[in-house]
Design a protein around this motif. Structure first.
Motif, short mmCIF file in Angstrom:
data_model
loop_
_atom_site.label_atom_id
_atom_site.label_comp_id
_atom_site.label_asym_id
_atom_site.label_seq_id
_atom_site.Cartn_x
_atom_site.Cartn_y
_atom_site.Cartn_z
N ALA A 89 -19.36 -22.10 39.57
CA ALA A 89 -20.60 -22.86 39.71
C ALA A 89 -20.34 -24.36 39.65
O ALA A 89 -20.92 -25.14 40.41
CB ALA A 89 -21.58 -22.44 38.62
N LEU A 90 -19.46 -24.78 38.75
CA LEU A 90 -19.13 -26.21 38.64
C LEU A 90 -18.44 -26.71 39.91
O LEU A 90 -18.73 -27.82 40.39
CB LEU A 90 -18.26 -26.45 37.42
CG LEU A 90 -18.96 -26.36 36.06
CD1 LEU A 90 -17.94 -26.43 34.92
CD2 LEU A 90 -20.00 -27.47 35.91
N ALA A 91 -17.51 -25.91 40.45
CA ALA A 91 -16.84 -26.31 41.69
C ALA A 91 -17.84 -26.42 42.83
O ALA A 91 -17.76 -27.32 43.67
CB ALA A 91 -15.74 -25.31 42.04
N LEU A 140 -12.25 -27.51 46.62
CA LEU A 140 -13.40 -26.96 45.91
C LEU A 140 -13.72 -25.55 46.38
O LEU A 140 -14.09 -24.68 45.58
CB LEU A 140 -14.61 -27.88 46.10
CG LEU A 140 -14.53 -29.24 45.41
CD1 LEU A 140 -15.71 -30.11 45.82
CD2 LEU A 140 -14.49 -29.08 43.89
N LEU A 141 -13.56 -25.31 47.69
CA LEU A 141 -13.79 -23.97 48.22
C LEU A 141 -12.80 -22.97 47.62
O LEU A 141 -13.18 -21.86 47.24
CB LEU A 141 -13.67 -23.98 49.74
CG LEU A 141 -13.69 -22.62 50.45
CD1 LEU A 141 -14.96 -21.84 50.12
CD2 LEU A 141 -13.55 -22.80 51.95
N ASN A 170 -14.21 -19.99 45.38
CA ASN A 170 -14.11 -18.64 45.93
C ASN A 170 -13.26 -17.73 45.06
O ASN A 170 -13.55 -16.54 44.91
CB ASN A 170 -13.55 -18.70 47.35
CG ASN A 170 -14.06 -17.57 48.22
OD1 ASN A 170 -15.15 -17.04 47.98
ND2 ASN A 170 -13.30 -17.19 49.22
N ILE A 171 -12.20 -18.28 44.47
CA ILE A 171 -11.40 -17.49 43.53
C ILE A 171 -12.25 -17.10 42.32
O ILE A 171 -12.26 -15.94 41.89
CB ILE A 171 -10.15 -18.27 43.08
CG1 ILE A 171 -9.17 -18.41 44.24
CG2 ILE A 171 -9.47 -17.57 41.90
CD1 ILE A 171 -8.00 -19.34 43.93
N SER A 172 -12.99 -18.05 41.77
CA SER A 172 -13.83 -17.78 40.61
C SER A 172 -14.91 -16.76 40.94
O SER A 172 -15.20 -15.85 40.15
CB SER A 172 -14.47 -19.08 40.12
OG SER A 172 -13.49 -20.02 39.75
N TYR A 173 -15.50 -16.89 42.11
CA TYR A 173 -16.52 -15.95 42.55
C TYR A 173 -15.94 -14.54 42.66
O TYR A 173 -16.54 -13.56 42.18
CB TYR A 173 -17.07 -16.40 43.90
CG TYR A 173 -17.96 -15.40 44.59
CD1 TYR A 173 -19.28 -15.24 44.22
CD2 TYR A 173 -17.46 -14.63 45.64
CE1 TYR A 173 -20.10 -14.32 44.86
CE2 TYR A 173 -18.27 -13.71 46.28
CZ TYR A 173 -19.58 -13.56 45.89
OH TYR A 173 -20.38 -12.63 46.53
N ALA A 174 -14.77 -14.43 43.27
CA ALA A 174 -14.16 -13.12 43.47
C ALA A 174 -13.88 -12.43 42.15
O ALA A 174 -14.18 -11.25 41.96
CB ALA A 174 -12.86 -13.28 44.27
N CYS A 191 -28.06 -28.96 49.13
CA CYS A 191 -28.18 -27.50 49.21
C CYS A 191 -26.95 -26.81 48.62
O CYS A 191 -27.05 -25.80 47.92
CB CYS A 191 -28.40 -27.07 50.65
SG CYS A 191 -29.99 -27.56 51.35
N LEU A 192 -25.76 -27.34 48.92
CA LEU A 192 -24.53 -26.78 48.37
C LEU A 192 -24.54 -26.87 46.84
O LEU A 192 -24.24 -25.89 46.14
CB LEU A 192 -23.32 -27.52 48.94
CG LEU A 192 -23.02 -27.31 50.42
CD1 LEU A 192 -21.93 -28.27 50.89
CD2 LEU A 192 -22.61 -25.87 50.70
N ALA A 193 -24.87 -28.05 46.33
CA ALA A 193 -24.86 -28.24 44.88
C ALA A 193 -25.92 -27.38 44.19
O ALA A 193 -25.70 -26.87 43.08
CB ALA A 193 -25.07 -29.72 44.55
#
Length: 473
Positions: free
Chosen positions: A129-131, A149-150, A154-158, A220-222
């Protein structure tokens, strides 16, 4: 003294004595519903990253940033490599997933060994979320910042989602799992869709607000990162630390609170032990193949729409919003179909739907939003159900006590974490310069996945790991 028991007690007999306390089963049922709600909201929270960031805004926006940094030949040079600016986003997604494979496997082993599933799940969620919130600072030609940042997000999300999947076996009986999994996906699409409505309103009204379109995209991204962080509070408060239904020998081998010092050795034993369950691995291979195709369609659809079909950002957001809304009904409907015909046959039917959808996408006329919206509706119909049923079916094939480890392998190809598909998609564009060729190249994933899944003897696979077989599979 009366010997009349409840089995012979007449319905119209007056009650005697004080009202009994609520049955322990009722209390257990309420506690389970509370835990389930926390699990559903976790999907509601993290779907914002999948829908708003990966599916809608980041692909086209990061591609435009990369083009700003490109040389006269249209190439950028990250780490000294020369690649087309239009391939930077799919290549970065593939790179992030390759790293996340190792991180997910190790974290899954640590979670199963220590029983700290919730703490690890929420910790990675907040890093992601922070990234994501940091993407607000992605402007100008700072494509390398966007790529970094992606990768982190994406690693954290996975990892976070893989750990959340490990809860499913403990949330429902064998016959309930398709419905519970489908409801979780419906929550995810509802949450992602609600944020997309707000994002669409912001983007469409950016001029009235006095901000540029680029600034609106960055907001929107943030906001997706902020949404993810805020709603993760609910699973943090409601989920137990340990996921899954651990019993018998598995529980004895994996006591809660055990230190993680031996996790690398445990990981090695786990990977070696997976060979004892070849049917589980066969299903996993089928899933990794066809779902990589699904996820590539989802993550690259906005890029295809903007670059090949000439869709404006507003049309892209509207199309993804249609996907989110239709997918809610699609997930619940396919869940009901699976109760009658079984999850495997329902998934196979959905894969046929994906092939038809891709073929129509290849011939889609440019600059025709109505046709693009129709394609979005078709994607939504098969998207939620195929993923929800794949998750619930896999949960039956996992040895008890190994949920996080096996779901870490499963998550190699799930929402936003596919790598083979984006790699093929990027290579096809690199070689042909056409996103139509790139999108049709994904057919191979659905055809191979269908063929392999059709060969999996699901009942025998469930029995082989010692789990109860649901009435319909």
């Amino acid at each position: 003294m009366s010997t009349t028991n409840s089995a012979t007690h007449l319905p119209d007999d007056p009650p005697t004595g004080p009202a009994p306390d609520p049955a322990p089963a009722d209390a257990d049922g309420r506690a389970l519903e509370r835990i389930r709600f926390g699990w559903y909201v976790n999907d509601w929270a993290n779907a914002a990253f999948s829908a708003s960031v990966l599916t809608v805004f980041l692909g086209p926006y990061l591609t435009s940033v990369a083009k700003e940094a490109a040389d006269a030949a249209g190439d950028v040079h990250p780490l000294g490599l020369s690649i087309r600016a239009g391939s930077f986003f799919p290549y970065t997604v593939s790179f992030s997933v390759l790293i996340s494979v190792a991180v997910m496997l190790l974290t899954g082993t640590v979670a199963d060994r220590t029983g700290r599933h919730k703490e690890l799940m929420c910790g990675f969620a907040y890093v992601g979320a922070l990234a994501t919130m940091g993407m607000f600072f992605l402007d100008g030609d700072r494509y390398l910042l966007g790529g970094a940042l992606l990768v982190v997000a994406n690693i954290s999300y996975a990892v976070s989602v893989a750990l959340s999947y490990a809860y499913l076996p403990g949330l429902a009986s064998a016959d309930e799992r398709d419905a519970i999994s489908s409801k979780g996906w419906a929550y995810g699409y509802a949450g992602g869709g609600l944020l997309l409505i707000a994002s669409l309103a912001l983007f469409q009204g950016h001029e009235a607000l006095g901000v540029t379109s680029g600034t609106a995209v960055r907001i929107c991204l943030a906001s997706a990162g902020l949404w993810w962080a805020l709603f993760t509070i609910v699973p943090l408060l409601r989920l137990p630390s340990r996921a899954g239904a651990v019993s018998g020998r598995a529980a004895a081998d994996r006591p809660a609170g055990q230190p993680a010092a031996g996790s690398l050795r445990e990981l090695g034993r786990t990977l070696k032990g997976m060979r004892k369950h070849p049917l589980t691995l066969l299903y996993l291979g089928a899933f990794l193949c066809y779902n990589d195709g699904i996820q590539t369609v989802v993550s690259q659809a906005s890029l295809f729409g903007s670059e090949e079909l000439g869709m404006e950002q507003g049309a892209l957001v509207t199309a993804v919003l249609i996907v989110q809304i239709v997918a809610i009904g699609g997930a619940l409907t396919l869940g009901r179909i699976a109760q009658r015909y079984g999850a495997k046959r329902t998934i196979l039917g959905s894969l046929v739907g994906w092939v038809v959808t891709l073929a129509l996408g290849y011939f889609m006329p440019a600059h025709q939003p109505v046709w693009f919206y129709g394609l979005a509706a078709m994607i939504g119909l098969v998207l939620g159900g195929s993923q929800a049923l794949s998750r619930s079916l896999f949960s039956h094939l996992i040895p008890p006590g190994r949920e996080a480890e096996y779901f870490s392998l499963y998550k190699v190809s799930d929402r936003g974490t596919s790598w083979m598909g984006p790699l093929v998609f990027g290579l096809a564009y690199q070689l042909t310069g056409s996103y139509r060729s790139a999108i049709i190249s994904l057919l191979v994933f659905f055809v191979i996945g269908f063929a392999v899944l059709a060969k999996v003897p699901v009942r025998r696979a469930i029995e082989a790991v010692g789990n109860p077989v649901p009435e319909r599979i």
